[in-house]
Design a protein around this motif. Structure first.
Motif, PDB file in Angstrom:
ATOM      1  N   THR A 153       1.192  -1.283   0.009  1.00  0.00           N
ATOM      2  CA  THR A 153       0.058  -0.169  -0.163  1.00  0.00           C
ATOM      3  C   THR A 153       0.963   0.878  -0.435  1.00  0.00           C
ATOM      4  O   THR A 153      -0.036   2.744  -0.680  1.00  0.00           O
ATOM      5  N   ARG A 154       2.109   1.069   0.328  1.00  0.00           N
ATOM      6  CA  ARG A 154       2.902   2.421   0.945  1.00  0.00           C
ATOM      7  C   ARG A 154       3.322   2.565  -0.607  1.00  0.00           C
ATOM      8  O   ARG A 154       3.613   3.505  -1.284  1.00  0.00           O
ATOM      9  N   ALA A 155       4.064   1.927  -0.949  1.00  0.00           N
ATOM     10  CA  ALA A 155       4.500   1.804  -2.572  1.00  0.00           C
ATOM     11  C   ALA A 155       3.729   2.378  -3.612  1.00  0.00           C
ATOM     12  O   ALA A 155       3.965   3.298  -4.305  1.00  0.00           O
ATOM     13  N   VAL A 156       2.433   1.521  -3.744  1.00  0.00           N
ATOM     14  CA  VAL A 156       1.530   2.328  -4.402  1.00  0.00           C
ATOM     15  C   VAL A 156       1.394   4.309  -4.293  1.00  0.00           C
ATOM     16  O   VAL A 156       1.045   4.443  -4.981  1.00  0.00           O
ATOM     17  N   GLN A 157       0.917   3.796  -2.909  1.00  0.00           N
ATOM     18  CA  GLN A 157       0.603   5.461  -2.433  1.00  0.00           C
ATOM     19  C   GLN A 157       1.758   6.682  -3.283  1.00  0.00           C
ATOM     20  O   GLN A 157       1.625   7.220  -3.782  1.00  0.00           O
ATOM     21  N   GLU A 161       1.488   9.229  -5.824  1.00  0.00           N
ATOM     22  CA  GLU A 161       1.755  10.762  -5.862  1.00  0.00           C
ATOM     23  C   GLU A 161       2.959  10.615  -6.963  1.00  0.00           C
ATOM     24  O   GLU A 161       2.932  12.215  -7.153  1.00  0.00           O
ATOM     25  N   PHE A 162       3.883   9.954  -7.191  1.00  0.00           N
ATOM     26  CA  PHE A 162       4.550  10.440  -8.774  1.00  0.00           C
ATOM     27  C   PHE A 162       4.528  10.121  -9.974  1.00  0.00           C
ATOM     28  O   PHE A 162       5.109  10.101 -11.019  1.00  0.00           O
ATOM     29  N   LEU A 163       2.540   9.915 -10.221  1.00  0.00           N
ATOM     30  CA  LEU A 163       2.322   9.931 -11.685  1.00  0.00           C
ATOM     31  C   LEU A 163       2.395  10.982 -12.467  1.00  0.00           C
ATOM     32  O   LEU A 163       2.194  12.257 -12.383  1.00  0.00           O
ATOM     33  N   ILE A 193      -7.286   4.713  -1.862  1.00  0.00           N
ATOM     34  CA  ILE A 193      -8.188   5.329  -2.428  1.00  0.00           C
ATOM     35  C   ILE A 193      -7.822   7.244  -1.929  1.00  0.00           C
ATOM     36  O   ILE A 193      -7.999   7.883  -2.448  1.00  0.00           O
ATOM     37  N   GLN A 194      -7.614   6.983  -1.309  1.00  0.00           N
ATOM     38  CA  GLN A 194      -7.787   7.976  -0.244  1.00  0.00           C
ATOM     39  C   GLN A 194      -6.395   9.298  -1.144  1.00  0.00           C
ATOM     40  O   GLN A 194      -6.580  10.464  -1.253  1.00  0.00           O
ATOM     41  N   LYS A 195      -5.485   8.376  -1.219  1.00  0.00           N
ATOM     42  CA  LYS A 195      -4.054   8.978  -2.204  1.00  0.00           C
ATOM     43  C   LYS A 195      -4.224   9.807  -3.095  1.00  0.00           C
ATOM     44  O   LYS A 195      -4.476  11.144  -3.997  1.00  0.00           O
ATOM     45  N   GLU A 203     -11.051  15.522 -12.571  1.00  0.00           N
ATOM     46  CA  GLU A 203     -11.404  14.589 -13.614  1.00  0.00           C
ATOM     47  C   GLU A 203     -10.837  13.201 -12.958  1.00  0.00           C
ATOM     48  O   GLU A 203     -11.719  11.910 -13.393  1.00  0.00           O
ATOM     49  N   HIS A 204     -10.054  13.251 -13.318  1.00  0.00           N
ATOM     50  CA  HIS A 204      -9.597  11.774 -13.112  1.00  0.00           C
ATOM     51  C   HIS A 204      -9.414  11.000 -11.326  1.00  0.00           C
ATOM     52  O   HIS A 204      -9.093   9.711 -11.585  1.00  0.00           O
ATOM     53  N   ARG A 205     -10.197  11.716 -10.466  1.00  0.00           N
ATOM     54  CA  ARG A 205     -10.988  10.982  -8.880  1.00  0.00           C
ATOM     55  C   ARG A 205     -12.282  10.845  -9.343  1.00  0.00           C
ATOM     56  O   ARG A 205     -13.046  10.320  -8.680  1.00  0.00           O
ATOM     57  N   GLN A 206     -12.925  11.406 -10.360  1.00  0.00           N
ATOM     58  CA  GLN A 206     -14.565  10.732 -10.560  1.00  0.00           C
ATOM     59  C   GLN A 206     -14.799   9.233 -10.359  1.00  0.00           C
ATOM     60  O   GLN A 206     -15.547   9.244  -9.988  1.00  0.00           O
ATOM     61  N   PHE A 207     -13.443   8.818 -10.828  1.00  0.00           N
ATOM     62  CA  PHE A 207     -14.497   7.441 -10.434  1.00  0.00           C
ATOM     63  C   PHE A 207     -14.409   6.575  -9.626  1.00  0.00           C
ATOM     64  O   PHE A 207     -15.578   5.571  -9.414  1.00  0.00           O
ATOM     65  N   ILE A 208     -13.570   7.263  -8.761  1.00  0.00           N
ATOM     66  CA  ILE A 208     -14.324   7.187  -7.443  1.00  0.00           C
ATOM     67  C   ILE A 208     -14.840   7.357  -6.561  1.00  0.00           C
ATOM     68  O   ILE A 208     -15.939   6.899  -6.317  1.00  0.00           O
ATOM     69  N   TYR A 209     -15.572   8.707  -7.086  1.00  0.00           N
ATOM     70  CA  TYR A 209     -17.745   9.625  -6.433  1.00  0.00           C
ATOM     71  C   TYR A 209     -18.329   7.912  -8.142  1.00  0.00           C
ATOM     72  O   TYR A 209     -19.166   8.420  -6.455  1.00  0.00           O
ATOM     73  N   ASP A 210     -18.107   8.076  -8.617  1.00  0.00           N
ATOM     74  CA  ASP A 210     -19.399   7.357  -8.924  1.00  0.00           C
ATOM     75  C   ASP A 210     -19.411   5.671  -8.286  1.00  0.00           C
ATOM     76  O   ASP A 210     -20.502   5.334  -8.340  1.00  0.00           O
TER      77      ASP A 210
END
Length: 405
Positions: A153-157, A161-163, A193-195, A203-210
């Protein structure tokens, strides 16, 4: 914390004597243990030797073995130093490329490794866009499983962060999209998800709200989900906030009675937006007595009475002005607090109606702690009113003594 062992002195102090075959008294066990477990001084010496091994080493000394080093504590630290050291004596660009060449194909495994995940995080910070493109394409198919891992989870966060390009973001969000709700409900996954909420654009986090709106009750009534849902509100655009609040309002009657969901309802009320709160509170009209007597919703009902518009508040309190309902509420360990709050916030006319409804019942509940409080509240208010409302005779005397009369 759990104790890792006990010495014979512990047994002596406690008066406890272990059975004959207990490891503490078994000489054969003690003999084996003595040879199987190296003493602390030996372990420290071994660790020191490992540290010395890397003290003056060069990256090329371990060529073709960097993947193995990445899973070793001292080796991982050595590699991290090499790719972040920008001093003149160290070619960190070469180091980044060398480490990348040998470990990038193993990134899925290393991200979940207790040591390797730190090297993965450091490399994600330092690598260039092309290298990161490749890493993302390797990791994306397994990103959900990695996110559920305590190290992963830390590595994915860090990856999120660096995308750095739209293509990278699209690959990651597309991979996370089908599993938003399971990730939110997971001890490790919810941080991913919080990250996304924190780092990605509207726009890119809309998938979470849906996803959250589609499974609003499931998310809001979960111990991790209710917290993530509050963060969704924090990071939402105006449009996303409206989308989320509308769904919470639609399910408000269920959420308000849940040990976790009630906090989501309260969070909307605390936004201070009257348009949001009024629509939410009106969902409780017709259910005010029942909700006031529930453990979790009673707190929300008190807050509703405090923050509601006057007309909405009037509708809620009016449900209490019924002798049968009032008697049950006065005796209830939760509802009585709602009655006390109503006495504080009702307009004068409705407050008098409340008092008139309560007064005949006071003798039956006066011995209870709740009844005493309500009796005291009514009595103190009556005393203040009498003190600030002079009698007709005193008013006449003051009027006759006025110099203009």
């Amino acid at each position: 914390m759990f104790p890792v062992g006990a010495s014979s002195s512990v047994y002596a102090r406690s008066g406890y004597h272990p059975p004959p075959n207990h490891p503490a008294t078994n000489s054969s066990f003690a003999s084996h243990a003595k040879h199987d477990i190296p003493p602390p001084s030996s372990r420290r010496a071994s660790s020191d030797q490992e540290s010395v091994r890397f003290a003056n080493a060069q990256l090329d000394d371990f060529k073709d073995h960097l993947y193995e080093l990445a899973k070793d504590q001292n080796g991982c630290r050595f590699l991290q130093r090499k790719i972040e050291d920008t001093s003149p004596g160290n070619d960190y660009v070469y180091a980044i490329q060398a480490v990348y060449n040998e470990i990038h194909s193993h990134f899925v495994e290393l991200m979940t490794n207790s040591f390797g995940n730190y090297l993965c995080q450091k490399l994600l910070e330092r690598c260039n866009n092309d290298q990161r493109d490749t890493i993302v394409s390797i990791v994306a198919p397994d990103i959900v499983n990695i996110s559920l891992n305590m190290h992963g989870t830390r590595a994915v966060q860090k990856l999120i962060e660096f995308l750095s390009t739209p293509e990278q973001i699209k690959m990651v969000t597309a991979a996370l999209d089908p599993s938003v709700v399971p990730l939110i409900k997971d001890l490790n996954g919810n941080h991913v998800i919080q990250k996304c909420l924190h780092r990605l654009s509207d726009e890119h986090r809309q998938f979470i709200y849906d996803a959250v709106c589609q499974k609003c009750i499931e998310v809001a009534t979960h111990k991790h989900g209710c917290c993530v849902l509050q963060r969704c509100i924090d990071y939402a655009s105006d449009k996303q906030k409206i989308q989320l609040v509308q769904e919470i309002t639609r399910n408000a009657l269920t959420l308000v009675q849940d040990p976790y969901g009630n906090y989501v309802v309260q969070y909307v009320l605390d936004l201070g937006d009257e348009d949001f709160s009024d629509g939410l509170i009106r969902r409780f009209i017709g259910h005010a007595c029942h909700l006031s007597a529930q453990k979790f919703s009673s707190n929300v009902m008190e807050k509703c009475i405090r923050v509601a518009r006057p007309d909405t508040r009037h509708c809620l309190i009016q449900e209490f002005i019924d002798p049968t309902a009032m008697e049950k509420m006065l005796r209830d360990s939760f509802a009585n607090y709602v009655i006390q709050t109503s006495l504080d916030y009702a307009d004068l006319k409705q407050r008098n109606e409340l008092v008139d409804c309560i007064r005949p019942l006071l003798s039956t509940v006066r011995s209870t702690p709740y009844g005493k409080r309500i009796h005291g509240k009514i009595f103190r208010e009556q005393t203040r009113t009498q003190q600030h409302t002079p009698s007709f005779q005193s008013q006449s005397r003051r009027l006759m003594n006025h110099p203009d009369v």
